[in-house]
Write a protein that holds these residues in place. Structure first.
Motif, PDB file in Angstrom:
ATOM      1  N   CYS A 119     -15.802  -6.990  -2.827  1.00  0.00           N
ATOM      2  CA  CYS A 119     -15.436  -8.393  -2.863  1.00  0.00           C
ATOM      3  C   CYS A 119     -14.015  -8.370  -4.401  1.00  0.00           C
ATOM      4  O   CYS A 119     -14.861  -7.867  -5.422  1.00  0.00           O
ATOM      5  CB  CYS A 119     -15.734  -9.484  -3.288  1.00  0.00           C
ATOM      6  SG  CYS A 119     -16.704 -10.433  -2.280  1.00  0.00           S
ATOM      7  N   LEU A 120     -12.803  -8.311  -4.196  1.00  0.00           N
ATOM      8  CA  LEU A 120     -12.098  -8.046  -5.891  1.00  0.00           C
ATOM      9  C   LEU A 120     -10.990  -9.079  -5.798  1.00  0.00           C
ATOM     10  O   LEU A 120     -10.570  -9.675  -4.803  1.00  0.00           O
ATOM     11  CB  LEU A 120     -11.545  -6.295  -4.831  1.00  0.00           C
ATOM     12  CG  LEU A 120     -11.729  -5.252  -4.359  1.00  0.00           C
ATOM     13  CD1 LEU A 120     -10.549  -4.606  -3.598  1.00  0.00           C
ATOM     14  CD2 LEU A 120     -12.634  -4.988  -5.466  1.00  0.00           C
ATOM     15  N   SER A 138     -10.151 -10.803  -9.915  1.00  0.00           N
ATOM     16  CA  SER A 138     -10.171 -10.628 -11.861  1.00  0.00           C
ATOM     17  C   SER A 138     -10.771 -11.788 -11.792  1.00  0.00           C
ATOM     18  O   SER A 138     -11.329 -12.101 -12.731  1.00  0.00           O
ATOM     19  CB  SER A 138      -8.992 -10.078 -12.429  1.00  0.00           C
ATOM     20  OG  SER A 138      -8.083 -11.658 -11.589  1.00  0.00           O
ATOM     21  N   THR A 139     -11.324 -13.493 -10.988  1.00  0.00           N
ATOM     22  CA  THR A 139     -12.065 -14.133 -11.994  1.00  0.00           C
ATOM     23  C   THR A 139     -13.625 -14.585 -11.247  1.00  0.00           C
ATOM     24  O   THR A 139     -13.115 -13.909 -10.632  1.00  0.00           O
ATOM     25  CB  THR A 139     -11.027 -15.807 -10.921  1.00  0.00           C
ATOM     26  OG1 THR A 139     -11.419 -15.511  -9.363  1.00  0.00           O
ATOM     27  CG2 THR A 139      -9.419 -16.279 -11.148  1.00  0.00           C
ATOM     28  N   SER A 140     -14.160 -15.740 -11.862  1.00  0.00           N
ATOM     29  CA  SER A 140     -15.395 -15.071 -11.563  1.00  0.00           C
ATOM     30  C   SER A 140     -15.822 -15.843 -10.298  1.00  0.00           C
ATOM     31  O   SER A 140     -15.312 -16.419 -10.053  1.00  0.00           O
ATOM     32  CB  SER A 140     -15.624 -16.043 -12.810  1.00  0.00           C
ATOM     33  OG  SER A 140     -17.497 -16.606 -12.970  1.00  0.00           O
ATOM     34  N   VAL A 141     -17.060 -14.981 -10.093  1.00  0.00           N
ATOM     35  CA  VAL A 141     -17.780 -15.486  -9.084  1.00  0.00           C
ATOM     36  C   VAL A 141     -18.169 -16.468  -9.169  1.00  0.00           C
ATOM     37  O   VAL A 141     -17.699 -17.250  -7.605  1.00  0.00           O
ATOM     38  CB  VAL A 141     -18.749 -14.106  -8.296  1.00  0.00           C
ATOM     39  CG1 VAL A 141     -19.653 -14.317  -7.025  1.00  0.00           C
ATOM     40  CG2 VAL A 141     -17.980 -12.809  -8.121  1.00  0.00           C
ATOM     41  N   TYR A 153     -10.484 -12.480  -2.436  1.00  0.00           N
ATOM     42  CA  TYR A 153     -11.373 -12.122  -1.464  1.00  0.00           C
ATOM     43  C   TYR A 153     -11.676 -11.435  -0.484  1.00  0.00           C
ATOM     44  O   TYR A 153     -11.234 -11.994  -0.038  1.00  0.00           O
ATOM     45  CB  TYR A 153     -13.414 -12.413  -2.144  1.00  0.00           C
ATOM     46  CG  TYR A 153     -13.349 -12.520  -3.835  1.00  0.00           C
ATOM     47  CD1 TYR A 153     -14.504 -11.600  -4.231  1.00  0.00           C
ATOM     48  CD2 TYR A 153     -13.155 -13.745  -4.099  1.00  0.00           C
ATOM     49  CE1 TYR A 153     -14.916 -12.485  -5.602  1.00  0.00           C
ATOM     50  CE2 TYR A 153     -13.935 -14.406  -5.664  1.00  0.00           C
ATOM     51  CZ  TYR A 153     -14.379 -12.996  -6.753  1.00  0.00           C
ATOM     52  OH  TYR A 153     -14.927 -13.341  -6.916  1.00  0.00           O
ATOM     53  N   SER A 184     -18.403  -7.664  -5.996  1.00  0.00           N
ATOM     54  CA  SER A 184     -17.477  -6.675  -6.918  1.00  0.00           C
ATOM     55  C   SER A 184     -16.143  -6.875  -7.615  1.00  0.00           C
ATOM     56  O   SER A 184     -15.429  -7.285  -6.372  1.00  0.00           O
ATOM     57  CB  SER A 184     -17.531  -4.542  -6.587  1.00  0.00           C
ATOM     58  OG  SER A 184     -17.030  -4.214  -7.744  1.00  0.00           O
ATOM     59  N   LYS A 185     -15.729  -7.142  -9.019  1.00  0.00           N
ATOM     60  CA  LYS A 185     -14.615  -7.249  -9.732  1.00  0.00           C
ATOM     61  C   LYS A 185     -13.510  -6.237  -9.742  1.00  0.00           C
ATOM     62  O   LYS A 185     -14.280  -5.059  -9.823  1.00  0.00           O
ATOM     63  CB  LYS A 185     -14.745  -8.316 -10.335  1.00  0.00           C
ATOM     64  CG  LYS A 185     -15.808  -9.146 -10.948  1.00  0.00           C
ATOM     65  CD  LYS A 185     -15.926 -10.453 -12.508  1.00  0.00           C
ATOM     66  CE  LYS A 185     -16.913 -10.605 -12.598  1.00  0.00           C
ATOM     67  NZ  LYS A 185     -17.341 -11.116 -13.533  1.00  0.00           N
ATOM     68  N   LYS A 186     -12.636  -6.982  -9.838  1.00  0.00           N
ATOM     69  CA  LYS A 186     -12.098  -5.726 -10.771  1.00  0.00           C
ATOM     70  C   LYS A 186     -11.908  -4.603 -12.500  1.00  0.00           C
ATOM     71  O   LYS A 186     -12.647  -5.426 -12.593  1.00  0.00           O
ATOM     72  CB  LYS A 186     -10.219  -5.702 -10.420  1.00  0.00           C
ATOM     73  CG  LYS A 186     -10.050  -6.082  -9.065  1.00  0.00           C
ATOM     74  CD  LYS A 186      -8.217  -6.505  -9.425  1.00  0.00           C
ATOM     75  CE  LYS A 186      -7.391  -6.864  -8.302  1.00  0.00           C
ATOM     76  NZ  LYS A 186      -6.006  -7.268  -7.547  1.00  0.00           N
TER      77      LYS A 186
END
Length: 90
Positions: A13-14, A16-19, A46, A88-90
Motif C-alpha cells: 500500500c502506497l 504518505s499519510t498514516s495507515v 492505497y 508500505s508507505k512511500k
C-alpha cells in the motif's frame, strides 16, 4: 511453521499519510475480494497488489466495515487464510 508451507500474500500500500488514520466504510453482502480491494483503493488511495496464484479474488465475503482502519480490514479479510500482508508507505 516453515516458510515453504505458508502462503505469503504481500499487500503493498502506497500513501504518505498514516495507515491508522485511514478509516474505511463498506457494508455489502457477498462481495468479492477484488471489489473490496477496489473499494480500499477508492477510499484510501492505497493500491492493493496480490499474487493471483495464492489468493482466490473471486471469493465472496460479507463485508461489514464501518469506520474501520485499513489493518483491521485486512485482518478480517484474510482471517482463516494462510496469508499475510504488508503495508508500505512511500
Amino acid at each position: 511453521m516453515k516458510l515453504n508451507s505458508v502462503f505469503i500474500l504481500s499487500i503493498l500500500c502506497l500513501l504518505s499519510t498514516s495507515v491508522t488514520a485511514q478509516k474505511l466504510n463498506l457494508v455489502k453482502k457477498k462481495v468479492t475480494l477484488v471489489q473490496v480491494f477496489k473499494e480500499i483503493t477508492r477510499q484510501t488511495d492505497y493500491q492493493v497488489i496480490w499474487n493471483e496464484q495464492k489468493l482466490n479474488v473471486d471469493q465472496r465475503i460479507d463485508a461489514d466495515f464501518q469506520n474501520v482502519s485499513l489493518p483491521q480490514v485486512m485482518n478480517r479479510i484474510l482471517s482463516g487464510l494462510p496469508l499475510t500482508y504488508i503495508i508500505s508507505k512511500k
